[in-house]
Design an enzyme around this catalytic site. Structure first.
Site, PDB file in Angstrom:
ATOM      1  N   LYS A 165      -9.195   1.351  -1.267  1.00 28.00           N
ATOM      2  CA  LYS A 165     -10.455   2.112  -0.495  1.00 28.00           C
ATOM      3  C   LYS A 165     -11.215   2.684  -1.002  1.00 28.00           C
ATOM      4  CE  LYS A 165      -6.853   3.269   3.351  1.00 28.00           C
ATOM      5  NZ  LYS A 165      -6.221   4.567   3.968  1.00 28.00           N
TER       6      LYS A 165
ATOM      7  N   HIS B 282       3.388  -1.755   6.510  1.00 24.48           N
ATOM      8  CA  HIS B 282       2.929  -0.627   5.495  1.00 24.48           C
ATOM      9  C   HIS B 282       3.940   0.198   5.001  1.00 24.48           C
ATOM     10  CE1 HIS B 282      -0.238   1.927   3.901  1.00 24.48           C
ATOM     11  NE2 HIS B 282       0.370   3.092   4.424  1.00 24.48           N
TER      12      HIS B 282
ATOM     13  N   ARG C 143       5.085  -0.326   1.294  1.00 22.64           N
ATOM     14  CA  ARG C 143       4.222   0.446   0.551  1.00 22.64           C
ATOM     15  C   ARG C 143       4.937   1.915   0.033  1.00 22.64           C
ATOM     16  NH1 ARG C 143      -1.073   1.635  -1.986  1.00 22.64           N
ATOM     17  NH2 ARG C 143      -1.645   3.376  -1.354  1.00 22.64           N
TER      18      ARG C 143
ATOM     19  N   TYR D 255       5.503  12.077  -0.717  1.00 21.06           N
ATOM     20  CA  TYR D 255       6.759  11.302  -0.955  1.00 21.06           C
ATOM     21  C   TYR D 255       7.945  12.226  -1.549  1.00 21.06           C
ATOM     22  CZ  TYR D 255       3.785   7.595   0.164  1.00 21.06           C
ATOM     23  OH  TYR D 255       3.147   6.572   0.684  1.00 21.06           O
TER      24      TYR D 255
ATOM     25  N   HIS E 290      -4.090   6.606  -5.054  1.00 20.15           N
ATOM     26  CA  HIS E 290      -4.822   7.831  -4.242  1.00 20.15           C
ATOM     27  C   HIS E 290      -5.562   8.689  -5.170  1.00 20.15           C
ATOM     28  CE1 HIS E 290      -0.484   7.989  -1.669  1.00 20.15           C
ATOM     29  NE2 HIS E 290      -1.494   7.366  -1.490  1.00 20.15           N
TER      30      HIS E 290
ATOM     31  N   ARG F 183      -1.336  -2.174  -0.223  1.00 20.64           N
ATOM     32  CA  ARG F 183      -1.816  -2.286   1.281  1.00 20.64           C
ATOM     33  C   ARG F 183      -1.648  -3.825   1.429  1.00 20.64           C
ATOM     34  NH1 ARG F 183      -5.226   1.510  -1.063  1.00 20.64           N
ATOM     35  NH2 ARG F 183      -4.931   3.453  -0.503  1.00 20.64           N
TER      36      ARG F 183
END
Length: 256
Positions: free
Chosen positions: A131, A199, A202, A234, A225, A108
């Site tokens: 995150k 972004h 990514r 995806y 994730h 990110r």
């Protein structure tokens, strides 16, 4: 208080219909419903009067938004062009190094700009805090090492171990808006859509890996994730791409 406790599903549906007639999107309605539910939870806690119809109400189902990755050709075009209009070579080298980390490592923009100088010289792997302070170990491409090393050779600012790796023109931590602006100017120069953002690099990292046969679980780990469902979006992009190719290329596609 009594009126709030007696609101029913019919009233909620009428309210949503009125919002839609006023032009509110489905996603905005969904967020509004969430706010209303939180209010009723607070209301129930404060008054003891509960409204289960509101708390169990489900709004309209939203269509899953697919990420908008760049094609391999467009990715290369941006990387080849970025920084060429910069009057300072070290800034051009910095911008390229950042975008290579986004595309080559799936970072990110915030993760790239949070890197400290003490992570250099880059080795084969790099520990990233994403995150929720979730850590992941990512492999570093030789090209990423080269571009970061080139930026450091050209950068006019000195570094302490705890300094941000990527600095702005005044020597402070680089603001993400600068990179967003650089990509925006480059995409307009190349005639690419507004979805070509930092972004998107990514997204492109994940999509191009999957298209090349990458394992979904591995891609999940590389992206950081928590849930595989976040990575599975995806596969929708890849399936859509395959169908586009099929419909354009197959001699009998129009008959299916």
């Amino acid at each position: 208080k009594k009126i709030l406790s007696e609101i029913d599903i019919t009233a909620l549906r009428a309210w949503l219909a009125a919002q839609k007639n006023q032009g509110m999107s489905g996603r905005s309605s969904s967020r509004t419903i969430s706010v209303v539910k939180n209010f009723f939870k607070w209301f129930s806690h404060k008054t003891g009067l509960s409204n289960d119809k509101v708390l169990s109400f489900k709004g309209p189902r939203l269509k899953m938004r697919l990420p908008r990755p760049l094609s391999i050709e467009d990715t290369k075009a941006i990387l080849d062009s970025v920084g060429k209009d910069s009057v300072k070579s070290w800034i051009a080298a910095r911008d390229l190094a950042i975008l290579i980390l986004l595309y080559g490592c799936g970072l990110r923009i915030s993760e790239a700009l949070d890197l400290k100088y003490d992570c250099t010289p880059l080795s084969d792997t790099l520990l990233i805090e994403g995150k929720g302070k979730k850590e992941r170990l990512i492999p570093i491409l030789p090209l990423a090492r080269e571009t970061v090393n080139n930026y450091l050779k050209l950068c006019p600012w000195g570094f302490q171990d705890n300094d941000p790796l990527f600095k702005g023109k005044r020597g402070k931590k680089l603001n993400a808006r600068i990179i967003q602006s650089v990509v925006s100017e480059t995409r307009m120069m190349l005639g690419l859509p507004a979805t070509a953002t930092p972004h998107a690099f990514r997204h492109s990292f994940a999509t191009h890996l999957l298209s090349s046969g990458g394992d979904l679980r591995v891609i999940q780990e590389l992206l950081g994730h928590s849930s595989l469902s976040s990575t599975q979006i995806y596969t929708g992009i890849d399936q859509r791409r395959l169908m586009d190719v099929f419909e354009k290329s197959h001699p009998r596609a129009e008959k299916f």
